[in-house]
Design a protein around this motif. Structure first.
Motif, PDB file in Angstrom:
ATOM      1  N   THR A 199       0.853  -1.189   0.000  1.00 19.30           N
ATOM      2  CA  THR A 199       0.000   0.000   0.000  1.00 19.30           C
ATOM      3  C   THR A 199       0.884   1.232   0.000  1.00 19.30           C
ATOM      4  OG1 THR A 199      -1.753  -1.109   1.239  1.00 19.30           O
ATOM      5  CG2 THR A 199      -1.786   1.290   1.214  1.00 19.30           C
ATOM      6  N   MET A 200       0.599   2.158  -0.894  1.00 25.74           N
ATOM      7  CA  MET A 200       1.300   3.443  -0.926  1.00 25.74           C
ATOM      8  C   MET A 200       0.275   4.562  -0.922  1.00 25.74           C
ATOM      9  SD  MET A 200       4.515   2.782  -3.525  1.00 25.74           S
ATOM     10  CE  MET A 200       3.485   2.244  -4.879  1.00 25.74           C
ATOM     11  N   GLN A 201       0.510   5.551  -0.086  1.00 28.13           N
ATOM     12  CA  GLN A 201      -0.435   6.661   0.045  1.00 28.13           C
ATOM     13  C   GLN A 201       0.318   7.971   0.147  1.00 28.13           C
ATOM     14  OE1 GLN A 201      -4.091   6.394   2.549  1.00 28.13           O
ATOM     15  NE2 GLN A 201      -3.133   8.007   3.767  1.00 28.13           N
ATOM     16  N   ALA A 202      -0.206   8.998  -0.507  1.00 27.89           N
ATOM     17  CA  ALA A 202       0.355  10.341  -0.420  1.00 27.89           C
ATOM     18  C   ALA A 202      -0.783  11.327  -0.232  1.00 27.89           C
ATOM     19  CB  ALA A 202       1.151  10.685  -1.682  1.00 27.89           C
ATOM     20  N   GLY A 203      -0.573  12.287   0.663  1.00 28.64           N
ATOM     21  CA  GLY A 203      -1.615  13.270   0.932  1.00 28.64           C
ATOM     22  C   GLY A 203      -1.041  14.522   1.551  1.00 28.64           C
ATOM     23  N   LEU A 204      -1.921  15.439   1.905  1.00 32.30           N
ATOM     24  CA  LEU A 204      -1.476  16.703   2.488  1.00 32.30           C
ATOM     25  C   LEU A 204      -0.813  16.512   3.840  1.00 32.30           C
ATOM     26  CD1 LEU A 204      -4.473  19.066   1.637  1.00 32.30           C
ATOM     27  CD2 LEU A 204      -2.327  18.748   0.382  1.00 32.30           C
ATOM     28  N   ALA A 242     -16.138  13.836   4.924  1.00 38.45           N
ATOM     29  CA  ALA A 242     -15.191  12.932   4.282  1.00 38.45           C
ATOM     30  C   ALA A 242     -15.838  12.353   3.032  1.00 38.45           C
ATOM     31  CB  ALA A 242     -14.771  11.810   5.232  1.00 38.45           C
ATOM     32  N   LEU A 243     -15.121  12.402   1.932  1.00 34.42           N
ATOM     33  CA  LEU A 243     -15.550  11.815   0.661  1.00 34.42           C
ATOM     34  C   LEU A 243     -14.484  10.839   0.194  1.00 34.42           C
ATOM     35  CD1 LEU A 243     -16.730  15.076  -1.171  1.00 34.42           C
ATOM     36  CD2 LEU A 243     -18.178  13.411  -0.005  1.00 34.42           C
ATOM     37  N   SER A 244     -14.919   9.721  -0.364  1.00 32.99           N
ATOM     38  CA  SER A 244     -13.956   8.742  -0.851  1.00 32.99           C
ATOM     39  C   SER A 244     -14.485   8.067  -2.105  1.00 32.99           C
ATOM     40  CB  SER A 244     -13.653   7.684   0.219  1.00 32.99           C
ATOM     41  OG  SER A 244     -14.807   6.912   0.490  1.00 32.99           O
ATOM     42  N   VAL A 259     -11.015  12.744   0.375  1.00 29.33           N
ATOM     43  CA  VAL A 259     -11.003  14.151   0.800  1.00 29.33           C
ATOM     44  C   VAL A 259     -11.613  14.197   2.193  1.00 29.33           C
ATOM     45  CG1 VAL A 259     -11.796  16.492   0.358  1.00 29.33           C
ATOM     46  CG2 VAL A 259     -11.201  14.990  -1.563  1.00 29.33           C
ATOM     47  N   GLN A 260     -10.858  14.679   3.172  1.00 28.54           N
ATOM     48  CA  GLN A 260     -11.341  14.793   4.543  1.00 28.54           C
ATOM     49  C   GLN A 260     -11.116  16.216   5.038  1.00 28.54           C
ATOM     50  OE1 GLN A 260     -10.321  11.203   7.122  1.00 28.54           O
ATOM     51  NE2 GLN A 260      -8.764  11.017   5.536  1.00 28.54           N
ATOM     52  N   VAL A 261     -12.084  16.752   5.738  1.00 24.42           N
ATOM     53  CA  VAL A 261     -11.940  18.086   6.334  1.00 24.42           C
ATOM     54  C   VAL A 261     -12.435  18.012   7.772  1.00 24.42           C
ATOM     55  CG1 VAL A 261     -12.467  20.529   6.185  1.00 24.42           C
ATOM     56  CG2 VAL A 261     -12.329  19.169   4.093  1.00 24.42           C
ATOM     57  N   LEU A 262     -11.540  18.268   8.700  1.00 21.71           N
ATOM     58  CA  LEU A 262     -11.887  18.355  10.120  1.00 21.71           C
ATOM     59  C   LEU A 262     -12.178  19.802  10.467  1.00 21.71           C
ATOM     60  CD1 LEU A 262     -11.981  17.163  13.029  1.00 21.71           C
ATOM     61  CD2 LEU A 262      -9.512  17.578  13.148  1.00 21.71           C
ATOM     62  N   ASN A 263     -13.308  20.049  11.140  1.00 21.09           N
ATOM     63  CA  ASN A 263     -13.751  21.409  11.494  1.00 21.09           C
ATOM     64  C   ASN A 263     -13.903  22.251  10.232  1.00 21.09           C
ATOM     65  OD1 ASN A 263     -14.530  23.557  13.118  1.00 21.09           O
ATOM     66  ND2 ASN A 263     -12.433  24.175  13.578  1.00 21.09           N
ATOM     67  N   ALA A 264     -14.771  21.796   9.349  1.00 20.22           N
ATOM     68  CA  ALA A 264     -14.942  22.435   8.043  1.00 20.22           C
ATOM     69  C   ALA A 264     -15.410  23.885   8.145  1.00 20.22           C
ATOM     70  CB  ALA A 264     -15.925  21.620   7.206  1.00 20.22           C
ATOM     71  N   VAL A 303      -8.629  21.466   9.406  1.00 19.23           N
ATOM     72  CA  VAL A 303      -7.599  20.534   8.963  1.00 19.23           C
ATOM     73  C   VAL A 303      -8.099  19.782   7.733  1.00 19.23           C
ATOM     74  CG1 VAL A 303      -6.089  18.636   9.602  1.00 19.23           C
ATOM     75  CG2 VAL A 303      -6.857  20.258  11.355  1.00 19.23           C
ATOM     76  N   PRO A 304      -7.614  20.154   6.528  1.00 22.35           N
ATOM     77  CA  PRO A 304      -7.995  19.402   5.326  1.00 22.35           C
ATOM     78  C   PRO A 304      -6.951  18.327   5.016  1.00 22.35           C
ATOM     79  CG  PRO A 304      -6.899  21.420   4.686  1.00 22.35           C
ATOM     80  CD  PRO A 304      -6.844  21.366   6.206  1.00 22.35           C
ATOM     81  N   ASN A 305      -7.398  17.259   4.418  1.00 19.62           N
ATOM     82  CA  ASN A 305      -6.455  16.238   3.941  1.00 19.62           C
ATOM     83  C   ASN A 305      -7.009  15.610   2.671  1.00 19.62           C
ATOM     84  OD1 ASN A 305      -4.185  14.551   3.893  1.00 19.62           O
ATOM     85  ND2 ASN A 305      -5.314  12.904   4.883  1.00 19.62           N
ATOM     86  N   ILE A 306      -6.278  15.758   1.595  1.00 20.25           N
ATOM     87  CA  ILE A 306      -6.582  15.110   0.324  1.00 20.25           C
ATOM     88  C   ILE A 306      -5.513  14.057   0.096  1.00 20.25           C
ATOM     89  CG2 ILE A 306      -6.903  15.421  -2.157  1.00 20.25           C
ATOM     90  CD1 ILE A 306      -7.589  18.347  -1.586  1.00 20.25           C
ATOM     91  N   SER A 307      -5.927  12.829  -0.144  1.00 24.52           N
ATOM     92  CA  SER A 307      -4.944  11.757  -0.268  1.00 24.52           C
ATOM     93  C   SER A 307      -5.323  10.808  -1.404  1.00 24.52           C
ATOM     94  CB  SER A 307      -4.821  10.970   1.041  1.00 24.52           C
ATOM     95  OG  SER A 307      -6.033  10.322   1.354  1.00 24.52           O
TER      96      SER A 307
END
Length: 777
Positions: free
Chosen positions: A252-257, A720-722, A736-741, A768-772
């Motif tokens: 498994t390989m993952q890259a994100g913000l 969160a969207l996937s 796509v995840q956003v904490l405290n949008a 806190v956004p995270n796109i991975s």
């Protein structure tokens, strides 16, 4: 032309689906006795909801294999004569790797029992638990909004749990200090396993050291936990690590913000049972740090975790496991024209580390018992230096910290089933605690640092327990046990009875009660605070908490449950200051804790937790929790005050939907939302006259009772969207995840404003956004 372009793009997107094939994958696993770990031969495993029926039976090693299972969500039913059947629901089958299940079946009271008992999806793995416990899965950490793939943040969705702040993953259980939580990995107590641990909130950090790629199904407890858990006041996070795939190597390989993540698992050699599972993560900010200004204040972190499993034919199974983390942040003072708070004048260099590694051995002694023994080494450390820029732009040292703690553990637990109605778990934990603590801090602006603590050496912590589960009748079960703890540094001990009773009102509802006494040692540097050349805190007793919990559970239908749990916790021997309101139950961060304490405080937590949960079924789920509570304590003056963590209420609503897309339904789109509404944090009163005279914030009860006032309530929205795309040889997941949008602001600190000469408060709205993007193959 525009319409033609849109048509062409749509055609390209759909072309991969027009000629798509129905992808399948194998599902394998092992079925064992929950009490003894013995492999169960002949257990049936059936894939639910398909025609014709697809099923198989376990072989002589308790193993099973289902081939050609379509990708997507599936449920399985596992049954065997003499055991309670188990429903394993809504498991994600992907094209990239086999699904591996470990199924533990519990003995029926009688082999002729005609009542079919389905173990709920949320039921804890630990069969000795009665109330206030639930199982969580790694898949939930990926799916739930606001979780950021972090098990600790996932727990904040459960009833009775609040986070001290959005920026921290600290876990405050039923109004208790987050520092009262016990963390275990593979059955061994470990230090706070979070990046930048304890810097802003005791017991919390930024994100958990363990990647969710390494976490197997695990348990979380909010009270009334069984006798095997010691050195804990509020709750337990009992984490299991995955075992590697015995048949194939997966990657498994993952890259994100937030960073990059690489994981691999598989057999050391094809055809052999020895396996490995490895994971490494590095922060994205650390990767780009060389291209940023030196004063950017970059958070750098990395972690590594591993589990190596070596089964043998006769000597049992040996497991080597470990996790480690390195963190760092350097901060530079602002230009003098930008100074507003004294902290703007500070240069600082901070480095942290954490590790835990162990060797475990599990062996079946007879058909009715097994022995699990572990040797482990764990530890954590903090190195921090701070210099304050003076008005003439010279620098004076402000603080210096070298805090290194380590532990060597030997433990062994014997699990035995004496019959269909009685099983027992008995064991001991021996811990050698090492410490090298050197803390100094300037007590006023412009002064040289003063020594707070300077101590090195070691001490011992001994624990032993015995716990039994007895089926008194077909509907009435009893969990009863005793835990003993002795801390050699303070010569203090605690004898702690534990008890839980559960009565099945019907096949779908139950009533439970749990009672227990619990204790926990303080953070070691607290004992080494110096006063007049002595260390008075070495005389502290063990703080204790007595839990009383009622529980009512009803399974409304196969996918919907409701639970209500009223509780009362009586706190005693709370460490408090000889004068004033200070107490460790209110500690946010204890790096520079410099107060003499006595064990003369008391307190209580009282409240009720509600849970309404629809398990994921037909692509839809929701979880609604509500907690109403009151957390109070008395200092040595006998005055009752709110604790710092007494938010009074926490409301949560999580809802999510999945759609299987494409002609062959091979792809999955997920949308998830979380609404979290909490009472405001408690406010510590400020002595404004003293603060203005000192040109620094001085907290005191000169004008108001401590923690009587609250900041505003906090609404926090996370999404969160996937999208998972299954291909014959791999799976790809966009998230796509956003904490405290909504960027809800929360209190950060009080400070003396150097520009206006006033006492002000700072509020931050941390989103806190995270796109991975993740590839599994």
């Amino acid at each position: 032309m525009k319409r033609a372009f849109v048509f062409l793009v749509a055609l390209m997107l759909l072309s991969g689906e027009v000629f798509s094939q129905n992808l399948t994958q194998s599902v394998r696993g092992v079925v064992v006795d929950a009490s003894t770990g013995e492999s169960l031969v002949g257990a049936t495993v059936i894939l639910v909801g398909v025609e014709p029926i697809v099923g198989t039976a376990t072989n002589v090693d308790g193993e099973f294999l289902l081939g050609s299972v379509p990708v997507g969500r599936h449920s399985f039913k596992v049954s065997m004569v003499g055991y309670q059947p188990l429903a394993v629901n809504e498991q994600m089958v992907t094209s990239s790797r086999e699904l591996n299940l470990k199924v533990e079946l519990h003995k029926s009271v009688t082999e002729l029992d005609a009542v079919v008992v389905s173990v709920k999806k949320d039921a804890p793995l630990n069969s000795m638990s009665t109330v206030s416990a639930r199982q969580f899965t790694v898949e939930e950490t990926q799916r739930y909004a606001g979780g950021l793939s972090d098990p600790a943040r996932l727990a904040s969705s459960f009833a009775g749990v609040a986070t001290p702040s959005v920026s921290s993953n600290g876990i405050s259980v039923r109004g208790n200090n987050p520092g009262g939580l016990l963390w275990r990995v593979e059955g061994v107590e470990i230090p706070n396993p979070n990046h930048f641990a304890n810097l802003t909130v005791v017991g919390g950090g930024m994100i958990t050291v363990l990647s969710n790629q390494m976490v197997a199904n695990s348990d979380f407890f909010t009270g009334g936990f069984s006798a095997e858990y010691g050195n804990a006041l509020s709750g337990v996070f009992d984490i299991k690590l995955i075992s590697g795939n015995e048949r194939k190597r997966n990657y498994t390989m993952q890259a994100g913000l937030l960073g990059i993540d690489f994981a691999t698992e598989g057999p050391f050699a094809h055809g052999k049972q020895a396996t490995y599972a490895l994971n490494y993560r590095y922060s994205a900010m650390g990767l780009i740090a060389p291209f940023l200004p030196d004063d950017a204040g970059i958070l750098r972190y990395q972690d590594f975790s591993a589990k190596l499993t070596f089964p043998t034919k006769r000597a049992g199974t040996f497991t080597v496991w470990g996790l480690a983390a390195l963190d760092g942040i350097d901060m530079d003072a602002l230009e003098s024209t930008e100074w507003e708070a004294n902290t703007d004048r500070d240069n600082s260099q901070t480095a942290l580390y954490m590790y835990a590694a162990g060797l475990s051995h599990r062996v079946n002694l007879t058909g009715k018992s097994y022995l699990n023994t572990s040797v482990a080494a764990t530890g954590s450390g903090l190195s921090h230096e701070e210099q304050r820029v003076q008005l003439d732009l010279s620098e004076l040292p402000q603080s210096d910290v070298e805090n290194n703690l380590w532990r060597v553990t030997l433990q062994s637990v014997l699990s035995t089933r004496f019959g269909e109605r009685h099983s027992n778990r008995t064991g001991f934990y021996i811990n050698r605690l090492g410490y090298n603590v050197n803390l100094s801090q300037a007590l006023a602006d412009g002064e040289q640092p003063t020594l707070i603590a300077d101590q090195s050496g070691s001490s011992m912590l001994f624990q032993a327990f015995s716990q039994s589960r007895v089926m008194l009748t077909n509907r009435l079960s009893l969990n009863v046990g005793l835990h003993a703890l002795y801390f050699h540094l303070t010569k203090q001990h605690s004898i702690e009875p534990r008890m839980g009773v559960k009565f099945d009102l019907t096949s779908r509802s139950s009533l439970g009660f749990a009672y227990g006494i619990y204790s926990r040692i303080e953070h070691l540097p607290v004992y080494f605070v110096r006063s007049s050349g002595a260390m008075p805190n070495k005389d502290l007793d063990l703080m204790k908490s007595e839990h009383f919990i009622l529980s009512y559970n009803i399974k409304i239908n196969d996918n919907l449950r409701f639970c209500v749990e009223p509780y009362f916790q009586q706190l005693r021997d709370i460490p408090v200051a000889p004068i004033g309101y200070l107490s460790t139950v209110n500690t946010e961060e204890d790096v520079f804790f410099n107060h003499q304490l006595v064990s003369k405080g008391s307190g209580h937590n009282v409240g009720v937790d509600f849970t309404l949960e629809r398990f994921l079924s037909k692509g839809f789920y929701y979880l609604a929790t509500a907690s109403v509570f009151d957390s109070k304590y008395k200092a040595i003056d006998g005055i009752e005050r709110n604790t710092r963590f007494n938010r009074n209420y926490v409301l949560n609503l999580l809802v999510g939907k999945e759609w299987q897309l494409g002609r062959a339904k091979n792809n999955i789109l997920g949308a998830n939302l979380r609404l979290n509404y909490m009472g405001g944090n408690r406010r510590e009163p400020i002595d404004y006259a003293a603060s203005l005279a000192a040109k620094d914030v001085v907290y005191s009860e000169s004008g108001a009772r401590a923690y009587s006032a609250q900041f505003d309530d906090m609404p926090v929205v996370s999404v969160a969207l996937s999208f998972r795309r299954n291909k014959p040889r791999y799976s790809a997941v966009w998230t796509v995840q956003v904490l405290n949008a909504l960027g809800t602001k929360e209190f950060k600190t009080d400070y003396y404003n150097l520009k206006t000469g006033t006492i002000d408060s700072k509020f931050d709205g941390v989103m806190v956004p995270n796109i991975s993007y993740r590839v599994e193959f």
